[in-house]
Design a protein around this motif. Structure first.
Motif, PDB file in Angstrom:
ATOM      1  N   CYS A 253       0.808  -1.223   0.000  1.00 34.04           N
ATOM      2  CA  CYS A 253       0.000   0.000   0.000  1.00 34.04           C
ATOM      3  C   CYS A 253       0.843   1.276   0.000  1.00 34.04           C
ATOM      4  CB  CYS A 253      -0.957   0.007   1.195  1.00 34.04           C
ATOM      5  SG  CYS A 253      -2.320  -1.169   1.004  1.00 34.04           S
ATOM      6  N   GLN A 254       2.158   1.143  -0.085  1.00 34.01           N
ATOM      7  CA  GLN A 254       3.002   2.335  -0.164  1.00 34.01           C
ATOM      8  C   GLN A 254       2.623   3.158  -1.399  1.00 34.01           C
ATOM      9  OE1 GLN A 254       7.177   1.427  -0.118  1.00 34.01           O
ATOM     10  NE2 GLN A 254       7.084   0.344   1.834  1.00 34.01           N
ATOM     11  N   LYS A 255       2.689   4.480  -1.245  1.00 34.72           N
ATOM     12  CA  LYS A 255       2.291   5.371  -2.339  1.00 34.72           C
ATOM     13  C   LYS A 255       3.139   5.161  -3.588  1.00 34.72           C
ATOM     14  CE  LYS A 255       0.365   9.038   0.570  1.00 34.72           C
ATOM     15  NZ  LYS A 255       0.466  10.468   0.980  1.00 34.72           N
ATOM     16  N   LYS A 256       4.401   4.762  -3.407  1.00 36.48           N
ATOM     17  CA  LYS A 256       5.272   4.558  -4.569  1.00 36.48           C
ATOM     18  C   LYS A 256       5.040   3.211  -5.246  1.00 36.48           C
ATOM     19  CE  LYS A 256       8.996   3.174  -1.395  1.00 36.48           C
ATOM     20  NZ  LYS A 256      10.357   3.501  -0.916  1.00 36.48           N
ATOM     21  N   LEU A 257       4.205   2.379  -4.638  1.00 38.95           N
ATOM     22  CA  LEU A 257       3.981   1.038  -5.168  1.00 38.95           C
ATOM     23  C   LEU A 257       2.533   0.781  -5.577  1.00 38.95           C
ATOM     24  CD1 LEU A 257       4.842  -1.842  -5.790  1.00 38.95           C
ATOM     25  CD2 LEU A 257       4.725  -2.367  -3.333  1.00 38.95           C
ATOM     26  N   MET A 258       1.585   1.147  -4.725  1.00 37.59           N
ATOM     27  CA  MET A 258       0.189   0.786  -4.927  1.00 37.59           C
ATOM     28  C   MET A 258      -0.376   1.212  -6.291  1.00 37.59           C
ATOM     29  SD  MET A 258      -2.284  -0.894  -3.739  1.00 37.59           S
ATOM     30  CE  MET A 258      -4.052  -1.077  -3.856  1.00 37.59           C
ATOM     31  N   PRO A 259      -0.177   2.445  -6.751  1.00 32.80           N
ATOM     32  CA  PRO A 259      -0.734   2.815  -8.077  1.00 32.80           C
ATOM     33  C   PRO A 259      -0.191   1.952  -9.204  1.00 32.80           C
ATOM     34  CG  PRO A 259      -0.086   4.772  -6.835  1.00 32.80           C
ATOM     35  CD  PRO A 259       0.466   3.604  -6.087  1.00 32.80           C
ATOM     36  N   LYS A 260       1.084   1.577  -9.099  1.00 39.51           N
ATOM     37  CA  LYS A 260       1.690   0.732 -10.140  1.00 39.51           C
ATOM     38  C   LYS A 260       1.063  -0.662 -10.124  1.00 39.51           C
ATOM     39  CE  LYS A 260       6.206   3.074 -10.219  1.00 39.51           C
ATOM     40  NZ  LYS A 260       5.879   4.172  -9.304  1.00 39.51           N
ATOM     41  N   VAL A 261       0.817  -1.190  -8.924  1.00 38.05           N
ATOM     42  CA  VAL A 261       0.199  -2.515  -8.812  1.00 38.05           C
ATOM     43  C   VAL A 261      -1.207  -2.495  -9.401  1.00 38.05           C
ATOM     44  CG1 VAL A 261      -0.685  -4.236  -7.192  1.00 38.05           C
ATOM     45  CG2 VAL A 261       1.570  -3.230  -6.829  1.00 38.05           C
ATOM     46  N   LEU A 262      -1.976  -1.474  -9.080  1.00 36.20           N
ATOM     47  CA  LEU A 262      -3.351  -1.390  -9.572  1.00 36.20           C
ATOM     48  C   LEU A 262      -3.401  -1.271 -11.091  1.00 36.20           C
ATOM     49  CD1 LEU A 262      -5.040   0.916  -6.897  1.00 36.20           C
ATOM     50  CD2 LEU A 262      -5.265  -1.579  -7.151  1.00 36.20           C
ATOM     51  N   ARG A 263      -2.496  -0.477 -11.663  1.00 39.68           N
ATOM     52  CA  ARG A 263      -2.457  -0.361 -13.126  1.00 39.68           C
ATOM     53  C   ARG A 263      -2.109  -1.701 -13.764  1.00 39.68           C
ATOM     54  NH1 ARG A 263      -0.068   4.752 -12.104  1.00 39.68           N
ATOM     55  NH2 ARG A 263       2.017   3.901 -12.385  1.00 39.68           N
ATOM     56  N   TRP A 264      -1.160  -2.401 -13.155  1.00 43.03           N
ATOM     57  CA  TRP A 264      -0.737  -3.701 -13.696  1.00 43.03           C
ATOM     58  C   TRP A 264      -1.857  -4.730 -13.592  1.00 43.03           C
ATOM     59  CZ3 TRP A 264       0.050  -8.356 -11.017  1.00 43.03           C
ATOM     60  CH2 TRP A 264       0.727  -9.364 -11.740  1.00 43.03           C
ATOM     61  N   LEU A 265      -2.585  -4.708 -12.483  1.00 46.64           N
ATOM     62  CA  LEU A 265      -3.678  -5.662 -12.287  1.00 46.64           C
ATOM     63  C   LEU A 265      -4.813  -5.414 -13.294  1.00 46.64           C
ATOM     64  CD1 LEU A 265      -3.869  -5.820  -8.391  1.00 46.64           C
ATOM     65  CD2 LEU A 265      -3.281  -7.702  -9.916  1.00 46.64           C
ATOM     66  N   GLY A 266      -5.007  -4.156 -13.656  1.00 48.05           N
ATOM     67  CA  GLY A 266      -6.039  -3.820 -14.634  1.00 48.05           C
ATOM     68  C   GLY A 266      -7.443  -3.873 -14.098  1.00 48.05           C
TER      69      GLY A 266
END
Length: 266
Positions: A253-266
């Motif tokens: 849930c870190q700000k530097k990680l979470m947005p990237k994970v969500l984009r990748w998950l689609g």
């Protein structure tokens, strides 16, 4: 709204499920199965640090490996992988009985994502490779090949001596029959080496996360796996976190990680 948890028994496996409110059979959910490290601890099964995932609509599933914690049986490395595969099968059935009051709970299923950290990352990658029902795997700081683990520069935690640590700290919870099972891990004979499944992982979607200051599992491990998968059809991504040491999935849930994970998950 606070997350609520449900406890299910899938054969020998006890799994804790976290979500907001009751699950509904007419709604298709995205489930995330979390594979914890060695020895792991029940605090990891509390979603306090990863509640952001529940807010995004994911259902979080924390199975106890067979032979550990509240699951029945004896712990073996094969049983750790079997735990995840059996949990996948049980979730696909779309129903379970809540252990506290024996009520039937039903749900719809959209997909299942595996998430693991450290030892659990190895389990997630191998189980995900073996399962035709899994396309997406997220791995945090996973050992890739136990045959040469802790034998390269920068890895300062030899697994040979970890057995006594696990037995002192959690021997009642990690019910390993004898040291022979542990020696399989040390020799690399246990079937939990993700590098052995590279041909299958090439065509999965794999997101690798690693700290560049990790001295338990070198970042070189994730980098090597990523390079080996690039010729496949899968959507592969690696994120190396600057200044981070040995991280777990509770970093997601870190700000530097979470947005990237969500984009990748689609």
């Amino acid at each position: 709204m606070r997350p609520k948890h449900f406890s299910f028994r899938f054969g020998k496996i006890k799994a804790t499920v976290w979500f907001y409110g009751r699950l509904e059979k007419d709604r298709k959910y995205r489930f995330m199965i979390f594979c914890h490290g060695l020895p792991g601890h029940p605090y990891q099964f509390n979603p306090a640090k990863i509640e952001c995932l529940i807010k995004e609509g994911f259902v979080l599933v924390f199975p106890d490996y067979i032979g550990t914690w509240a699951s029945y049986g004896t712990m073996t490395w094969n049983n750790c992988v079997a735990t995840i595969l059996q949990t996948i099968t049980s979730l696909k059935r779309g129903e379970g009985r809540e252990l506290r009051d024996n009520t039937k709970v039903e749900w719809g299923l959209k997909d299942i994502i595996l998430v693991g950290s450290s030892f659990g990352g190895s389990i997630a990658l191998v189980a995900g490779a073996k399962s035709s029902d899994i396309q997406k795997i997220i791995s945090f700081a996973a050992p890739i090949d136990y045959r040469n683990h802790s034998k390269i520069k920068g890895e300062d935690e030899p697994i040979e001596g970890l057995y006594e640590v696990v037995m002192r700290e959690a021997g009642a919870m990690w019910r390993i029959d004898d040291k022979a099972e542990w020696r399989q891990l040390v020799r690399g004979d246990a079937d939990i080496n993700p590098i052995d499944y590279i041909e299958l992982l090439k065509n999965k979607d794999v997101f690798l996360v690693h700290g560049d200051k990790d001295r338990v599992v070198s970042v070189k491990r994730s980098d090597s796996l990523f390079r080996s998968m690039r010729t496949g059809r899968g959507n592969h991504k690696i994120l190396i976190l600057k200044g981070e040491k040995h991280i777990g999935y509770d970093s997601i849930c870190q700000k530097k990680l979470m947005p990237k994970v969500l984009r990748w998950l689609g």
